[in-house]
Design a protein around this motif. Structure first.
Motif, PDB file in Angstrom:
ATOM      1  N   ARG A  59      40.945  46.541  36.474  1.00  0.00           N
ATOM      2  CA  ARG A  59      40.972  45.083  36.302  1.00  0.00           C
ATOM      3  C   ARG A  59      40.759  44.694  34.838  1.00  0.00           C
ATOM      4  NH1 ARG A  59      37.047  43.151  41.283  1.00  0.00           N
ATOM      5  NH2 ARG A  59      38.148  44.263  42.967  1.00  0.00           N
ATOM      6  N   ASP A  85      43.873  45.517  32.894  1.00  0.00           N
ATOM      7  CA  ASP A  85      44.929  44.541  33.150  1.00  0.00           C
ATOM      8  C   ASP A  85      44.701  43.270  32.344  1.00  0.00           C
ATOM      9  OD1 ASP A  85      46.190  46.249  34.895  1.00  0.00           O
ATOM     10  OD2 ASP A  85      45.384  45.307  36.718  1.00  0.00           O
ATOM     11  N   GLU A  86      43.451  42.834  32.272  1.00  0.00           N
ATOM     12  CA  GLU A  86      43.157  41.623  31.506  1.00  0.00           C
ATOM     13  C   GLU A  86      43.371  41.843  30.018  1.00  0.00           C
ATOM     14  OE1 GLU A  86      39.601  38.307  30.867  1.00  0.00           O
ATOM     15  OE2 GLU A  86      39.491  39.738  32.530  1.00  0.00           O
TER      16      GLU A  86
END
Length: 374
Positions: free
Chosen positions: A15, A18-19
């Motif tokens: 996560r 991805d950010e």
């Protein structure tokens, strides 16, 4: 294990990655100023998971590596003298001086001992009053408080056959020196969480403002580092330059008041040479006048030391972030952990050792050109 397994969670790492990928729109160059962070980055392949526009530059964050050759040679000279018990942490024994190391001194009959705490050295001094016991005190703000406490205890207990060979350095002046270098490409810093757990963060806002660079205090586990990168990139993309604490479970803004008080009592700030970099004003500590009698350098009058760096060792460039370890011609060939040319291949926090240990043996690709800070 609390604060270990939960900070290595693959799903949370994905996560964060991805950010970061979604945030980056242009090239940026970030420096981690901690050898522990460097090893974590290389061990887990974090730099290879980041967007191509992001470059992680390995800074001078290894305490063994930045200890200047002159101090190593002074240690060798003191350890060679009869009647001396020279105590050190184990990773200093293989650091090459001019022509030999502490292992060689021990093989030649010197009483060189590996200890796990400076208080172990003080205990040896208590048990051997006929010997001069010296502890090799190196490192950043993290290791300075226990060394200061040991000298304080020696004075309080009247143990006069103990002394400290001091080579302590401070991180904020090093950041300033890096930013003032004409070859500097660094646009943001991941600050060392363990240093800030002692000293707090009060020295960093001025640096962030003066040089317009984000500084994010960061831990050492994969998620710590990714969160530090995420916050740093967010600031860079927004044109911001503030100090953020991404390691609040260990770092308070004021640091550790008791440790800072001990440092202020036992040490005083001084100019200090960094191996491969040179003298950085106000970047180190030495024993204050109250404790000068415990200074091994003065006690043993080690002067006139002439140092010679190996001509084919480029560890100075590695420490300045100008060269990746696997870009050095000697890396993995004439320079290995068993036969090191420089300290960066010896230390458990050295960048060259990290690249060798985790098999980063291929020549690194050409670097990206970094954009100026907005």
């Amino acid at each position: 294990m609390k604060y270990l397994d939960e900070f290595q969670d693959p799903e949370l790492a994905r996560r964060l990655l991805d950010e970061i990928h979604a945030t980056v729109t242009r090239p940026w160059a970030l420096m981690e100023v901690c050898g522990g962070q460097t090893h974590s980055i290389i061990r887990h392949g974090i730099d290879q998971l980041l967007p191509d526009q992001l470059e992680l530059i390995h800074g001078p964050g290894c305490p063994v590596c930045v200890t200047p050759l002159e101090v190593i040679d002074k240690a060798l000279e003191i350890a060679s003298r009869p009647g001396v018990v020279f105590c050190s942490f184990g990773d200093m024994l293989r650091v090459p001086g001019t022509g030999r190391d502490l292992f060689r001194v021990r093989s030649e009959g010197g009483d060189v001992r590996v200890v796990y705490s400076p208080l172990d050295a003080l205990r040896i001094a208590q048990q051997n009053p006929e010997k001069e016991v010296v502890f090799f005190g190196i490192g950043f703000e993290t290791t300075a408080p226990p060394n200061a406490m040991t000298v304080y205890q020696a004075r309080r207990l009247g143990i006069r056959n103990f002394s400290l060979l001091v080579s302590h350095v401070r991180v904020p002046p090093a950041i300033e020196a890096i930013m003032q270098s004409p070859s500097c490409r660094v646009q943001a810093f991941l600050a060392a969480g363990h240093v800030c757990s002692v000293m707090g963060v009060e020295e960093y806002p001025e640096l962030a403002e003066r040089y317009r660079v984000p500084i994010v205090v960061t831990g050492f586990e994969p998620l710590d580092i990714l969160e530090g990168v995420r916050r740093t990139v967010r600031q860079l993309e927004r044109g911001e330059h503030t100090v953020e604490n991404a390691y609040p479970r260990a770092v308070r803004p004021e640091g550790n008041p008791a440790a800072r008080a001990m440092l202020a009592d036992v040490f005083e700030v001084t100019d200090r040479a960094w191996r491969g970099i040179g003298v950085i004003p106000g970047s180190g500590w030495r024993l204050s006048a109250r404790y000068r009698e415990f200074d091994a350098e003065h006690r043993f009058s080690v002067t006139g030391i002439n140092t010679v760096e190996p001509a084919d060792c480029r560890s100075g460039e590695v420490l300045q972030g100008l060269l990746k370890p696997n870009e050095c011609e000697a890396f993995g060939t004439t320079c290995t952990p068993r036969n090191p040319l420089g300290a960066t291949m010896v230390s458990s926090e050295g960048a060259c050792a990290a690249y060798y240990l985790y098999r980063r043996l291929d020549v690194a690709p050409a670097r990206l050109e970094a954009s100026p800070v907005a």
